[in-house]
Design a protein around this motif. Structure first.
Motif, PDB file in Angstrom:
ATOM      1  N   ARG A   1       0.895  -1.112   0.170  1.00  0.00           N
ATOM      2  CA  ARG A   1       0.048   0.035   0.188  1.00  0.00           C
ATOM      3  C   ARG A   1       0.953   1.248  -0.067  1.00  0.00           C
ATOM      4  NH1 ARG A   1      -4.175   1.660   4.548  1.00  0.00           N
ATOM      5  NH2 ARG A   1      -2.443   1.594   5.842  1.00  0.00           N
ATOM      6  N   MET A   2       1.950   1.119   0.806  1.00  0.00           N
ATOM      7  CA  MET A   2       2.963   2.228   0.801  1.00  0.00           C
ATOM      8  C   MET A   2       3.411   2.761  -0.889  1.00  0.00           C
ATOM      9  SD  MET A   2       6.851   2.450   2.130  1.00  0.00           S
ATOM     10  CE  MET A   2       7.251   1.665   0.660  1.00  0.00           C
ATOM     11  N   LEU A   3       3.802   1.645  -1.434  1.00  0.00           N
ATOM     12  CA  LEU A   3       4.211   1.789  -2.836  1.00  0.00           C
ATOM     13  C   LEU A   3       3.215   2.410  -3.510  1.00  0.00           C
ATOM     14  CD1 LEU A   3       6.191  -1.495  -3.359  1.00  0.00           C
ATOM     15  CD2 LEU A   3       7.149   0.620  -2.844  1.00  0.00           C
ATOM     16  N   SER A   4       1.937   2.179  -3.335  1.00  0.00           N
ATOM     17  CA  SER A   4       1.009   2.632  -4.290  1.00  0.00           C
ATOM     18  C   SER A   4       0.594   3.975  -4.049  1.00  0.00           C
ATOM     19  CB  SER A   4      -0.479   1.778  -3.873  1.00  0.00           C
ATOM     20  OG  SER A   4      -0.262   0.432  -4.273  1.00  0.00           O
ATOM     21  N   THR A   5       0.704   4.223  -2.943  1.00  0.00           N
ATOM     22  CA  THR A   5       0.416   5.725  -2.100  1.00  0.00           C
ATOM     23  C   THR A   5       1.461   6.674  -2.610  1.00  0.00           C
ATOM     24  OG1 THR A   5      -0.585   4.865   0.067  1.00  0.00           O
ATOM     25  CG2 THR A   5       0.183   7.053  -0.243  1.00  0.00           C
ATOM     26  N   ILE A   6       2.832   6.201  -2.525  1.00  0.00           N
ATOM     27  CA  ILE A   6       3.869   6.919  -3.124  1.00  0.00           C
ATOM     28  C   ILE A   6       3.870   7.171  -4.697  1.00  0.00           C
ATOM     29  CG2 ILE A   6       6.350   6.934  -3.793  1.00  0.00           C
ATOM     30  CD1 ILE A   6       7.160   5.600  -1.086  1.00  0.00           C
ATOM     31  N   ALA A   7       3.142   6.156  -5.476  1.00  0.00           N
ATOM     32  CA  ALA A   7       3.193   6.250  -6.774  1.00  0.00           C
ATOM     33  C   ALA A   7       1.908   7.600  -7.065  1.00  0.00           C
ATOM     34  CB  ALA A   7       2.572   4.981  -7.442  1.00  0.00           C
TER      35      ALA A   7
END
Ligand SMILES: Nc1ncnc2c1ncn2[C@@H]1O[C@H](COP(=O)(O)OP(=O)(O)O)[C@@H](O)[C@H]1O
Ligand SMILES: [Mg+2]
Lengths: 137, 139
Positions: free
Chosen positions: A61-67
């Motif tokens: 979820r962190m990776l998606s949020t950063i994107a």
């Protein structure tokens, strides 16, 4: 709490995650990156997860949020170096990593960002097929 | 149900902070290697353990994780117990549905962890806490 360092290379921010991040460290990285994108005006973010031996739903979820955050701030994010065992596990966990661009390694990630930016540059002068000039007979 | 006898002493890790969740991942990795799981199976069981340990912390209000190796005579495996004395889960079917969350997560921890392991046993009731046991066998 440990913090993940963010390096600036030209127009790109490079994050190489070398530690097994606690959830707090992951959230801090998200915030640090948003600040650095704005402070530097960089148009690309590469997150190298070569050293990560798992990606669970929190980090996913962190990776998606950063994107998503970087898109809003006019930067492209590419996740590079995902291990095969991690990819297999992510799929079975049910994580789709929607909206995340991936590349094999940092070099390919940089090429992808450069290509993206070049395309967007072209778009500004692309008035679509309706306005295209046709050669006169 | 998990069958087989325990090999060696079970190792316990208290779960009271998100640093402890990191320690659970590391302990599970060590034991999964000792149980001769393949790299993909190690990755799956460590990922499942990370999800369940985080639930123990966030929803169970903390608790403990016990990790042991098991042997059923044909193959070795790893068995992990996650225990908390938190509020328990009232509707287990709902909690095991992909995407269901009461905490703003992705709702993939319980359902995803169940898919990643060979055996998944859960005992929970409102006010009774939650005990989840998972087992992953070497192939
Ligand atoms: N140990 C627990 N104690 C109480 N409730 C729990 C526990 N584990 C999970 N739950 C409940 O099940 C729901 C789904 O959990 P999970 O699939 O891990 O998704 P998420 O963590 O993203 O909410 C949680 O939102 C919570 O309501
Ligand atoms: Mg969860």
């Amino acid at each position: 709490m440990e913090r993940v360092p963010i390096l600036k290379i030209g127009d790109i921010l490079l994050v190489s995650i070398q530690v097994d991040m606690s959830d707090q460290t992951a959230v801090a990285l998200q915030e640090d990156l948003a600040e650095r994108i704005v402070a530097t005006g960089c148009h690309g973010v590469i997150i190298d997860i070569t050293a990560l031996d798992i990606v669970d739903s929190f980090v996913g979820r962190m990776l998606s949020t950063i994107a998503s955050i970087s898109r809003v701030l006019d930067a492209e994010t590419v996740v590079v170096g995902m291990r095969p065992a991690v990819a297999i596990t992510l799929v079975e966990l049910g994580l789709s990593l929607n909206g995340i661009r991936t590349a094999l390694n940092v070099e390919r990630g940089m090429e992808l960002i450069a290509a993206e930016r070049a395309d967007q540059g072209d778009d500004e002068f692309d008035y679509g097929p309706d306005t295209e000039l046709t050669a006169s007979p | 149900m998990t069958s087989g006898v325990d090999l060696g002493r079970p190792q316990t890790q208290a779960v009271g902070s998100d640093e402890d969740v990191v320690r659970v991942r590391q302990l599970v990795r060590t034991v999964a290697v000792a149980a001769k799981l393949s790299l993909v199976d190690q990755t799956k069981v460590v990922t499942a353990a990370s999800e369940l340990a985080r639930n123990t912390l966030v929803y169970g209000g903390g608790g403990s994780v016990e990790v042991s190796t098991v042997d059923n005579g044909r193959k070795q495996g790893i068995k992990i117990l996650f225990a908390d004395s938190g509020p328990g889960i009232a509707d287990l079917n709902l909690a095991l549905t992909d995407g269901y969350t009461t905490g703003g997560g992705l709702g993939l921890g319980l359902s995803g962890a169940r898919r990643l392991v060979d055996e998944f046993d859960i005992q929970t009731a409102p006010g009774q806490g939650t005990r989840i046991t998972i087992t992953k066998w070497s192939r």
